[in-house]
Design a protein around this motif. Sequence first.
Motif, short mmCIF file in Angstrom:
data_model
loop_
_atom_site.label_atom_id
_atom_site.label_comp_id
_atom_site.label_asym_id
_atom_site.label_seq_id
_atom_site.Cartn_x
_atom_site.Cartn_y
_atom_site.Cartn_z
N THR A 97 9.57 13.76 -6.79
CA THR A 97 10.02 12.46 -6.30
C THR A 97 9.27 12.07 -5.03
O THR A 97 8.81 10.93 -4.88
N ARG A 98 9.13 13.02 -4.10
CA ARG A 98 8.40 12.74 -2.86
C ARG A 98 6.93 12.48 -3.15
O ARG A 98 6.32 11.59 -2.55
N TYR A 99 6.37 13.25 -4.08
CA TYR A 99 4.95 13.05 -4.43
C TYR A 99 4.72 11.63 -4.93
O TYR A 99 3.79 10.94 -4.49
N VAL A 100 5.57 11.16 -5.85
CA VAL A 100 5.41 9.81 -6.38
C VAL A 100 5.62 8.77 -5.28
O VAL A 100 4.89 7.78 -5.19
N SER A 101 6.61 9.00 -4.42
CA SER A 101 6.87 8.07 -3.33
C SER A 101 5.64 7.91 -2.44
O SER A 101 5.25 6.79 -2.08
N GLU A 102 5.01 9.02 -2.09
CA GLU A 102 3.80 8.95 -1.25
C GLU A 102 2.65 8.27 -1.98
O GLU A 102 1.87 7.52 -1.38
N GLN A 103 2.53 8.53 -3.28
CA GLN A 103 1.44 7.94 -4.05
C GLN A 103 1.55 6.42 -4.11
O GLN A 103 0.52 5.72 -4.15
N ILE A 104 2.75 5.88 -4.13
CA ILE A 104 2.89 4.44 -4.29
C ILE A 104 3.18 3.71 -2.99
O ILE A 104 2.96 2.50 -2.91
N SER A 105 3.64 4.42 -1.95
CA SER A 105 3.99 3.73 -0.71
C SER A 105 3.04 4.03 0.44
O SER A 105 3.09 3.34 1.47
N VAL A 106 2.17 5.04 0.29
CA VAL A 106 1.28 5.43 1.39
C VAL A 106 -0.19 5.37 0.99
O VAL A 106 -1.00 4.65 1.59
N HIS A 107 -0.56 6.12 -0.04
CA HIS A 107 -1.98 6.34 -0.35
C HIS A 107 -2.76 5.10 -0.78
O HIS A 107 -3.97 5.03 -0.52
N PRO A 108 -2.17 4.09 -1.42
CA PRO A 108 -3.00 2.96 -1.84
C PRO A 108 -3.48 2.07 -0.70
O PRO A 108 -4.31 1.18 -0.92
N TYR A 109 -2.99 2.28 0.53
CA TYR A 109 -3.25 1.34 1.61
C TYR A 109 -4.33 1.83 2.57
O TYR A 109 -4.62 3.03 2.67
N ARG A 110 -4.90 0.87 3.32
CA ARG A 110 -5.97 1.18 4.28
C ARG A 110 -5.45 2.07 5.41
O ARG A 110 -6.10 3.02 5.83
N TYR A 111 -4.27 1.73 5.93
CA TYR A 111 -3.68 2.50 7.03
C TYR A 111 -2.47 3.28 6.51
O TYR A 111 -1.62 2.72 5.81
N ARG A 112 -2.42 4.55 6.88
CA ARG A 112 -1.33 5.42 6.43
C ARG A 112 -0.57 5.92 7.65
O ARG A 112 -1.06 6.77 8.40
N GLY A 113 0.61 5.35 7.84
CA GLY A 113 1.38 5.69 9.03
C GLY A 113 2.31 6.88 8.81
O GLY A 113 2.87 7.04 7.73
N ARG A 114 2.45 7.70 9.84
CA ARG A 114 3.40 8.81 9.80
C ARG A 114 4.14 8.83 11.13
O ARG A 114 3.51 8.85 12.20
N PHE A 115 5.48 8.83 11.08
CA PHE A 115 6.31 8.67 12.26
C PHE A 115 7.45 9.69 12.23
O PHE A 115 7.95 10.03 11.17
N THR A 116 7.85 10.13 13.42
CA THR A 116 9.12 10.83 13.56
C THR A 116 10.15 9.80 14.00
O THR A 116 9.99 9.16 15.05
N VAL A 117 11.17 9.63 13.20
CA VAL A 117 12.21 8.63 13.47
C VAL A 117 13.50 9.36 13.85
O VAL A 117 13.92 10.29 13.13
N HIS A 118 14.10 8.97 14.95
CA HIS A 118 15.30 9.66 15.44
C HIS A 118 16.55 9.02 14.84
O HIS A 118 17.30 8.28 15.51
#
Length: 316
Positions: A223-244
Amino acid sequence: MLETSARLLRLLSLLQMPRDWPGAELAERLGVSARTIRRDVDRLRELGYTVHATAGTPGYRLGAGTGVPPLLLDDDEAVAVAVGLGTAAVSGVAGIEETSVRALVKLEQVLPPRLRHRVGALRSATVPLASPAGAVDAAVLTAIATAVRDRESLRFDYRARDGAEGRRTAEPHRLVSSGRRWYLVAWDTGRGDWRTFRVDRMRLRTPNGPRFTPREPPGGDLTRYVSEQISVHPYRYRGRFTVHAPADVIAARMPPTVAAVEPVADAACVVSAGSNSLDELAIWIAQLGVTFEVHEPPELVEHFRALGTRLLDAAR
């Protein structure tokens, strides 16, 4: 007189009607004695069916058991169930899409050709009042699910995100539903790597390709793999954040098609998301209304400073 196995199936079919059946009536319908009916009822009980005997005049009723025994459906019932499962598979009702597809694959496997034709005719003649984005024909889902089960390669035309079209051959691993869209996780034999395909962009070719030996799936969490493939990897900028904030709170606001959320503590999580605009990525994470730290991309940190200056100037 019916053979024992055929008689048991006929008896089971009668008992599945919601009524009490006097033993004498069952015996008359099946052309046997009341004693034979009692023996046949005992055989059904041994097979796991719960058959209740009513007091007074001997009678029988099929009850609910601890498991789900095989059901006997007539033609109209089988068509109704197949169409209902197909509708549920693409309805967007959370939690039942994949289960509906699995059940539909099992049912269509045993449907005689005449009933498969009726199911197909009804599907083709039915138009939903509203078609959700990325709507997929249930017949396509069952064809893919069958290939997954039988370990058969799929050949299909595919329209990529940028509109380019090409022919692909892939070893299907799993279907994943996001609630709005269906995705296929598969090993792309032409590219020698795992890929995630939007099913509504696939046009299957027949027949299927050769059988294959299953490979180890990508990552530990599909599930996480698919989520990253469709919400992160197709884009020019890939953001990663620690959210409190707790992961379940953020995940409720950010579906897997928008961001991948990974818990790291009771009140913190790592959120990954993509965008083609640094402004959009910055405003998107800021609007969560909780504190956060930026890890990637490096240029986003400087962009936050510039954006903050513009916002302060506007506030003055």
